[in-house]
Scaffold this active site. Structure first.
Site, PDB file in Angstrom:
ATOM      1  N   ARG A   1       0.810  -1.223   0.000  1.00  0.00           N
ATOM      2  CA  ARG A   1       0.000   0.000   0.000  1.00  0.00           C
ATOM      3  C   ARG A   1       0.839   1.266   0.000  1.00  0.00           C
ATOM      4  NH1 ARG A   1      -2.148  -1.644   5.343  1.00  0.00           N
ATOM      5  NH2 ARG A   1      -4.128  -2.078   4.366  1.00  0.00           N
TER       6      ARG A   1
ATOM      7  N   ILE B   1       0.477   3.714  -3.168  1.00  0.00           N
ATOM      8  CA  ILE B   1      -0.582   4.733  -3.310  1.00  0.00           C
ATOM      9  C   ILE B   1      -0.115   6.104  -2.794  1.00  0.00           C
ATOM     10  CG2 ILE B   1      -2.930   5.378  -2.625  1.00  0.00           C
ATOM     11  CD1 ILE B   1      -3.752   2.526  -2.936  1.00  0.00           C
TER      12      ILE B   1
ATOM     13  N   PHE C   1      -9.718   2.862  -1.412  1.00  0.00           N
ATOM     14  CA  PHE C   1      -9.263   1.486  -1.676  1.00  0.00           C
ATOM     15  C   PHE C   1      -7.929   1.142  -0.996  1.00  0.00           C
ATOM     16  CE2 PHE C   1      -7.874   2.283  -6.464  1.00  0.00           C
ATOM     17  CZ  PHE C   1      -6.935   3.184  -6.049  1.00  0.00           C
ATOM     18  N   GLU C   2      -7.650  -0.150  -0.990  1.00  0.00           N
ATOM     19  CA  GLU C   2      -6.483  -0.708  -0.283  1.00  0.00           C
ATOM     20  C   GLU C   2      -6.430  -0.254   1.175  1.00  0.00           C
ATOM     21  OE1 GLU C   2      -2.818  -0.920  -2.439  1.00  0.00           O
ATOM     22  OE2 GLU C   2      -3.845  -1.511  -4.282  1.00  0.00           O
ATOM     23  N   GLY C   3      -7.581  -0.280   1.826  1.00  0.00           N
ATOM     24  CA  GLY C   3      -7.677   0.118   3.235  1.00  0.00           C
ATOM     25  C   GLY C   3      -8.169   1.537   3.350  1.00  0.00           C
TER      26      GLY C   3
END
Ligand SMILES: Cc1cc2nc3c(=O)[nH]c(=O)nc-3n(C[C@H](O)[C@H](O)[C@H](O)COP(=O)(O)OP(=O)(O)OC[C@H]3O[C@@H](n4cnc5c(N)ncnc54)[C@H](O)[C@@H]3O)c2cc1C
Length: 636
Positions: free
Chosen positions: A317, A320, A448-450
């Site tokens: 992550r 990002i 997204f992605e947490g």
């Protein structure tokens, strides 16, 4: 404070063995309990605490994030050569407005990126990749993020959560040999976790895989939603429920990660999903109907799917916020040019303090987020097994939220022209700054992605972990009284030693820092102790109910993130000064980072005691009861 207690928790934590021993789940409903059990079982544990974990215990240990890599000129040359080629390709061969307008990535762009090696940046050379570092991957993400959100998202999903990263971390040699050359060479991969009922809560997963009688294969059935790259991927990682494991006589859900070839019979590529931004994301619904998946396609082991997803995301992550750095640098460039060129009320708009302030904030946030990304990436390069869970989660949360603030500031600076599309600006003969497109593409980053909410929950769960280990069982009504009393006595001894230490300076500084940077670090050290005291006081006041006070915990997570941003900025500024960069400019920039952090931190501390949390929560519940239906009257 007992250092050994903080630095050396048992390898397998009690919570890992049995989360119920430290967390009281007796008042939870079935859904809450299932979600918690699953995420607790997927938690990783480490021998040593990280810089951010120390913060919440009042220890200021910036040396843990200041370690430098041994220079490797050959590696450096390779990285620079790749990044240079990537930059040239994006500048000369890619038209982001065309991609946005058509919602398609031209074939030659896909092929060009593959030819550069951009599909396998971290994949070792012996598996057909470039074999570059986490830092190089983050810098590539930064370059992509500065130019085109679609291409960044495509390559990030492919490499961060798609097939390469989970296989690099958990794959067998056979899996690596079979799949890594394919995906590094340009075959797109995807990651399928989300379903209609599964967003942030994987316990609700319906997609399931049952072993065949001979145990050689699994039969996969279900439907996945919003699978990025899913429409073009040749292979994907699919998370599915597998038969439950018995724990203490009760069945416990298991999630397993499978590598699935999309050419397998029964894999159906469904509807394409379209979004406010990232118009060319090849994202869609994927259905699995009796798909036969060989057992050897399980990644790691049965039941390890969520752990794989969480571990993969630790370093994954980071891409990002790295892309947010690139996009924020673009914001700074556009802001500087427009603040210089646009004259209103007799002066360039950058001379009006209200606008100047916005530009300054873009610069300080960008420097801080880049520092967080690069320092965390370097920790991975120093030690692939380093515990960067909290650093990465904070960098994702802080970086994506601050990039959103940056693009919002830029929108206000560009004003009417910010809201106008690049194509429209171009048609009128004006410079086609793509602020409108950038803003649309930016919004997804905090989701997204947490999502930011889940990042705050995750950060605070880890922040509370030392306390749960020391005292959790004492407050747990499910635990036998004798055990509770024993834990309470141990906790009393621990806190009698630890708590008074929070009123005195502790931890180590960084040697040879410029005095202005030292002053900022001094503030960080003092504030970390205040943070630990505040967390402890709230635990004492709220008891187990603290878990429900999400806004309050969120403020503490934010204070921690600002302290990390500050420390990372100071460390990186000193490194750049040592490399001969403009000292005064760097010190001014870090002063601004520190001043903004102090303002936010002070606001957050004030709001710990004085806030609208309880009244707001009650109001929200009343809204759910429809007591305010009259406010919606008259809607068309
Ligand atoms: C463009 C795009 C690309 C995507 N790509 C992929 C992909 O490739 N693969 C994949 O598997 N998924 C993908 N997703 C799914 C994405 O990861 C989810 O949207 C995300 O996990 C959030 O889930 P949700 O939208 O269902 O929100 P929900 O989980 O329904 O949450 C709604 C809101 O409630 C909050 N919330 C939820 N639980 C809690 C809690 N316990 N405490 C406090 N707040 C909470 C959330 O933060 C959110 O704000 C993608 C989504 C989009 C839009």
């Amino acid at each position: 404070m007992s250092q050994s207690l903080l630095d050396a928790p048992a390898k397998t934590t009690p919570a890992e063995k049995d989360p119920e021993s430290v967390i009281d789940m007796s008042k939870m409903n079935e859904g809450q309990r299932a979600a918690l059990e699953l995420t607790e079982a997927a938690r990783e544990s480490f021998d040593k605490t990280s810089f951010v974990a120390d913060l919440f215990m009042g220890r200021w240990t910036p040396q843990k994030i200041a370690k430098r890599l041994k220079p490797d000129p050959e590696k450096r040359r390779e990285e620079e050569a790749f990044l240079g080629k990537l930059r040239d390709f994006l500048a000369n061969e890619v038209d982001p407005d065309l991609i946005d307008r058509t919602g398609e990535v031209p074939d030659e762009v896909m092929k060009g990126l593959a030819a550069l090696g951009a599909y396998g940046i971290k994949v070792p050379k012996n598996y057909g990749g470039l074999g570059l570092s986490q830092t190089a991957y983050c810098r590539a993400s930064e370059i992509l993020g500065s130019r085109d959100g679609n291409l960044f998202a495509m390559l990030s999903v492919h490499q961060s959560v798609g097939v390469p990263q989970p296989l690099l971390l958990f794959g067998t040699e056979d899996q690596k040999k079979k799949y890594l050359p394919r995906v590094a060479g340009g075959e797109l991969s995807a990651f399928a976790l989300t379903e209609q009922a599964v967003g942030s809560d994987p316990a609700r997963m319906i997609t399931h895989a049952e072993p065949t009688e001979d145990g050689a294969n699994f039969i996969l059935n279900g439907e996945k939603l919003w699978c990025s790259n899913g429409l073009k991927a040749g292979v994907m990682v699919v998370a599915a429920k597998t038969p439950p494991k018995m724990v203490k006589g009760k069945p416990r859900n298991q999630i397993t990660a499978f590598i699935v070839d999309t050419s397998s019979p029964g894999v159906e590529i469904g509807e394409r999903c379209r979004f406010m931004g990232l118009k060319a994301l090849y994202n869609g619904v994927i259905r699995f109907k009796n798909v036969v998946v060989p057992r050897e396609n399980i990644i790691d082991a049965e039941g390890k799917g969520l752990k794989i997803a969480l571990t993969t995301l630790n370093s994954g992550r980071l891409s990002i916020p790295a892309a947010c750095v690139g996009a924020s640098k673009r914001c700074l460039q556009i802001a500087r040019e427009w603040c210089t060129d646009r004259i209103q009320w007799g002066v360039p708009i950058g001379k009006h303090a209200a606008i100047a302030e916005r530009m300054a904030r873009i610069a300080s946030r960008t420097f801080a987020m880049e520092s967080m990304v690069l320092l965390t990436a370097r920790l991975v390069d120093l030690d692939k097994k380093a515990d960067i869970r909290l650093e990465a989660a904070m960098t994702k949360m802080w970086g994506t939220e601050k990039y959103w603030a940056n693009i919002d500031d830029l929108m206000q600076i560009r004003s009417g022209r910010g809201y106008e599309t690049a194509d429209s600006l171009r048609a009128r003969g004006e410079k086609p700054y793509p602020v409108e497109r950038m803003m649309r593409d930016a919004r997804i980053n905090t989701i997204f992605e947490g999502s930011s909410e889940i990042m705050r929950l995750f950060i605070m769960r880890e922040a509370l972990d030392p306390h749960l280990k020391v005292a959790g069982a004492a407050l747990n009504s499910q635990v036998a009284w004798s055990e509770r009393i024993k834990t309470a006595v141990g906790a009393g001894a621990f806190y009698a030693k630890w708590y008074p230490g929070l009123y005195f300076p502790s931890g180590d500084g960084i040697p040879n820092l410029h005095p202005r940077l030292s002053a900022a670090m001094e503030y960080g050290s003092k504030t970390a102790r205040r943070l630990a005291r505040t967390l402890f006081h709230r635990m004492a006041v709220e008891g187990p109910a603290l878990e429900k006070r999400q806004p309050l915990l969120g403020r503490l997570a934010d204070i921690g993130a600002d302290l990390f941003a500050l420390a990372a900025s100071c460390i990186r500024a000193q490194e750049l000064i040592d490399e001969g960069q403009d000292q005064d400019a760097l010190l001014d920039l870090v002063d601004q980072v520190a001043a903004e952090a102090r303002m936010r931190i002070s606001e957050s501390f004030n709001a710990v005691g004085r806030n609208a949390d309880k009244s707001g929560y009650k109001l929200a519940q009343d809204i759910l009861e429809n007591r305010y239906a009259w406010m919606e009257e008259g809607l068309v």
